[in-house]
Design a protein around this motif. Structure first.
Motif: not given
Length: 234
Positions: A79-106
């Motif tokens: 077997s041989t594996s190799f990369p090719v420009n195979l396809a097209q892709q459609n993606a639907v998603g949700f992203e979430f980012n959170l930044n917290l200064d919980l304490y002066r040291w954390w």
């Protein structure tokens, strides 16, 4: 917002030379790879509060020239594996980012990306298709104590996903480090550990019309590094 992005293939993916993981399993790069293009539409919401900020968004992304790793086998069972420009892709998603200064040291930073991706293409007359629900998460904790010590602990997690020729199992890794200021701040000594629990392992299953294959591959095992830097002049 709307964006159009270009993603070029990595150096190793372009190398035409063979490498092998065992006497019957080979990998070869593809110097004819073309860049991927992504058109994205995103609706986001950003909120600031006393101890940090929160960013959430929903998105749709259309990718063309998607690079996928294909596995083929010959009449002798090699077997041989190799990369090719195979396809097209459609993606639907949700992203979430959170930044917290919980304490002066954390300080805490967390991000998550949950999405559905439908990938479809053809290779040598064979239709390859996948419809997967998956997620990626990154958690980072930064600590400061005694004014001269800093430390960081990060967790990276990738959920299982279906590929065009099989599936990939979940994987995660924990990295950590601690540093101390020396010589009135001109020097710094740091100790870091990468993949603390030796869990950064790729596990996958491949199925074609001719064979099935279970794969397991581990990047470098747990690593420790000790670094010292000193500024001769501010």
């Amino acid at each position: 917002s709307y964006s159009r992005r270009l993603s070029r293939p990595g150096f190793r993916s372009l190398l035409p030379f063979y490498s092998f993981t065992d006497p019957r399993d080979f990998y070869q790069g593809n110097p004819n790879l073309q860049p991927e293009y992504t058109d994205g539409i995103e609706l986001g919401y950003l909120r600031y509060f006393d101890k940090g900020s929160m960013m959430s968004s929903v998105y749709y992304r259309h990718r063309t020239n998607v690079v996928e790793r294909i596995v083929t086998t010959d009449s002798n069972g090699f077997s041989t594996s190799f990369p090719v420009n195979l396809a097209q892709q459609n993606a639907v998603g949700f992203e979430f980012n959170l930044n917290l200064d919980l304490y002066r040291w954390w300080q805490f930073t967390g991000s998550a990306n949950l999405y559905r991706a439908v990938t479809e293409g053809n290779y040598q007359g064979e239709r390859l298709f996948s419809d997967t629900y998956t997620a990626q998460t990154n958690l980072t904790n930064n600590f400061k104590f005694l004014k001269i010590f800093k430390s960081q602990v990060t967790l990276n997690y990738e959920a299982p996903r279906i590929t065009t020729q099989g599936r990939r199992q979940a994987r995660y890794a924990v990295n950590a480090g601690v540093g101390v200021k020396l010589f009135e701040g001109k020097g710094n000594l740091s100790l870091n550990v990468r993949d603390m629990f030796n869990t950064r392992i790729y596990r996958g299953y491949t199925e074609t019309g001719y064979f099935t294959k279970d794969s397991e591959f581990q990047w470098r095992v747990r690593q420790f590094t000790l670094n010292f830097t000193y500024r001769l002049k501010d």
